[in-house]
Enzyme design. Structure first.
Site, PDB file in Angstrom:
ATOM      1  N   CYS A 275      26.028  36.998  39.898  1.00 24.36           N
ATOM      2  CA  CYS A 275      26.549  38.141  40.636  1.00 24.36           C
ATOM      3  C   CYS A 275      26.807  39.410  39.823  1.00 24.36           C
ATOM      4  O   CYS A 275      26.253  40.466  40.124  1.00 24.36           O
ATOM      5  CB  CYS A 275      27.818  37.731  41.379  1.00 24.36           C
ATOM      6  SG  CYS A 275      28.870  36.591  40.465  1.00 24.36           S
TER       7      CYS A 275
ATOM      8  N   HIS B 231      33.442  43.568  40.652  1.00 21.51           N
ATOM      9  CA  HIS B 231      32.885  42.618  39.690  1.00 21.51           C
ATOM     10  C   HIS B 231      32.198  43.239  38.483  1.00 21.51           C
ATOM     11  O   HIS B 231      31.380  42.607  37.823  1.00 21.51           O
ATOM     12  CB  HIS B 231      31.934  41.643  40.384  1.00 21.51           C
ATOM     13  CG  HIS B 231      32.218  40.221  40.006  1.00 21.51           C
ATOM     14  ND1 HIS B 231      31.311  39.195  40.185  1.00 21.51           N
ATOM     15  CD2 HIS B 231      33.321  39.649  39.469  1.00 21.51           C
ATOM     16  CE1 HIS B 231      31.832  38.055  39.768  1.00 21.51           C
ATOM     17  NE2 HIS B 231      33.056  38.305  39.339  1.00 21.51           N
TER      18      HIS B 231
END
Length: 501
Positions: free
Chosen positions: A57, A120
């Site tokens: 990710c 993130h």
């Protein structure tokens, strides 16, 4: 993931977490539980050969927002060869100031930029999304892992703009027994409100809708629980599909759908390690998240722009999430930065005229170029699923799939004699071409030239994912004082991060 761009173009964007190529009805999922995404595909263009920049990710998201491979923008590790790495709570690094992110550049054309969901790209103050071009944020710096005890490890915060407004499991509930959470509904309402506000002010916008309901622990809101033939994961997919439908309908109701480019895709393939209850489908492809086989990096992708993209289109263009960077700048009338290597290409000729652009796809895992695709051929220079040690613990990225000499549990180098597959005849990467065949020689001659050219011009960025320190975790994020949620941090003790995969 969904992205919206308005030309004075409005732009929404969607980026989902680890939804697989085979999870949508438009891509052949037999339960047909994604009517809104299927309708989006019928009204727009379906990409069958679209890739992420990494099988994990954080690096994928960094690549999308910079238009650059993770090995260039620093989202990789050199702590071990060919190891995936991301941004857990104790990571010291994040997106470097030297990188230019898409929202920073869109500001030059007057865009207002919002991220909803998971960032993130680093959680320390210098990595905050509002310091990297976004004007608004509702979401979290990490995924919804937990619950934690707030002594050894803090629960992860949710932000509104500059400050936290609560933490997962404390203020934003996720029931791990039932899978119930209303986060997707919160993220949907944030998107609808932001679009309405920008339309009312006639302001061009970029919306990066980066939800994470399909990431384990999978969740869905009460009205969707138990409604899918595919269990809890299917419930989450159905709620995401419903949300996308509501966003597209909202654009149409406001009369700005023909002025808004929307793209839907994922940051990596379905996590088969979470299957079957909390994992999706990668269709006919080999393995899943964490690997550089097709199941780890080929993604569902749909482009929608009524009145511009012809309805019902299906493209075999080799695409990549990094292309959304270059395409978005093109839509806004901007040029990409000329002082750095940009790996994304402008897809507008593909979208608007149905053209095909010749380009390779590079499959990286950490610091290593694992494979290259050119046309229908894919050459593996390294193969590896995960170590025997990890596999013996039940960590399996290729459950039910084993291809001798391909899905290896030791890192196997094929630099001098790459394994070559024809993905048209063999999308599951089961039958390597004979080294002695004329077809092999011809294809490898072309691919070898692309690899040599790529490596000759590659300047790796400073690796950001090497150092971890418990003291930098989310103990006292901005705004914690107002909520009485500040926690005492331990003494700083930086160490090399361990990346087993």
């Amino acid at each position: 993931k969904m992205g919206l761009w308005k030309r004075t173009l409005t732009s929404p964007g969607v980026f989902l977490l680890q939804m697989g190529w085979g999870d949508l009805g438009a891509f052949g999922e037999p339960s047909k539980e994604t009517p809104n995404l299927d309708q989006m595909a019928a009204e727009g263009m379906l990409f069958l050969d679209f890739y992420t920049a990494n099988p994990l990710c954080s690096p994928s998201r960094a690549a999308l927002l910079t238009g650059r491979l993770p090995v260039r923008n620093g989202f990789y590790t050199t702590n071990g060869h060919a190891r995936n790495a991301y941004t857990p709570q104790d990571i010291v690094g994040g997106i470097p100031d030297s990188e230019l992110l898409l929202p920073e550049l869109l500001k030059k054309a007057g865009y207002v930029n919002k991220i909803i969901g998971k960032w993130h790209l680093g959680h320390r103050p210098q990595f905050h999304p509002l310091k990297h071009g976004f004007d608004e944020w509702f979401g979290s710096p990490n995924c919804h892992f937990g619950p934690y005890d707030n002594r050894e490890r803090p629960n992860i915060p949710i932000y509104r703009d500059w400050e936290m407004i609560g933490r997962y499991y404390e203020d934003f509930k996720i029931d791990l027994k039932t899978g119930e959470a209303n986060l997707t509904q919160l993220y949907l309402q944030e998107a609808l409100d932001f679009i309405s506000k920008q339309q009312a002010s006639q302001q061009p916008f970029f919306l990066y809708w980066a939800i994470d309901a399909t990431h384990a622990p999978v969740y869905a809101s009460k009205q969707f629980l138990g409604t899918s033939q595919r269990g809890l994961y299917g419930d989450a997919v159905r709620e995401i599909d419903d949300s996308v439908g509501k966003i597209l309908h909202h654009l149409q109701q406001l009369g700005i759908s023909e002025n808004t480019f929307v793209f839907f895709t994922s940051d990596n393939g379905a996590a088969l390690i979470s299957a079957p209850r909390q994992g999706g489908s990668n269709g006919p492809f080999l393995c899943g998240k964490q690997t550089t086989f097709e199941g780890g990096m080929r993604e569902p992708a749909i482009a929608w722009w009524p009145g511009h993209i012809p309805a019902g289109g299906v493209s075999h263009q080799l695409g990549n999430v990094m292309d959304l960077f270059s395409t978005s700048l093109s839509l806004a009338g901007l040029q990409p930065p000329s002082d750095r290597q940009i790996d994304g290409i402008d897809l507008l000729p593909v979208l608007l005229q149905g053209k095909l652009i010749d380009r390779p796809i590079f499959y990286y895992r950490g610091n290593e170029l694992m494979a290259v695709r050119a046309g229908l051929y894919k050459a593996h220079y390294w193969t590896w699923s995960n170590s025997w040690e990890e596999h013996s613990k039940g960590i399996d990225f290729c459950p039910g799939q084993s291809v001798s000499g391909v899905t290896t549990h030791t890192q196997e180098e094929h630099t001098y004699l790459p394994l070559l597959f024809h993905l048209g005849r063999d999308p599951g990467e089961k039958f390597p071409l004979s080294f002695a065949s004329e077809e092999y020689q011809r294809a490898m001659e072309s691919i070898s030239g692309l690899v040599q050219q790529h490596k000759a011009t590659l300047v790796p960025g400073q690796p950001q994912l090497n150092v971890c320190d418990q003291a930098v975790m989310n103990w006292s994020p901005p705004g914690c004082e107002k909520l009485g949620k500040c926690l005492k941090a331990p003494e700083s003790d930086p160490k090399k991060c361990s990346w087993p995969h």
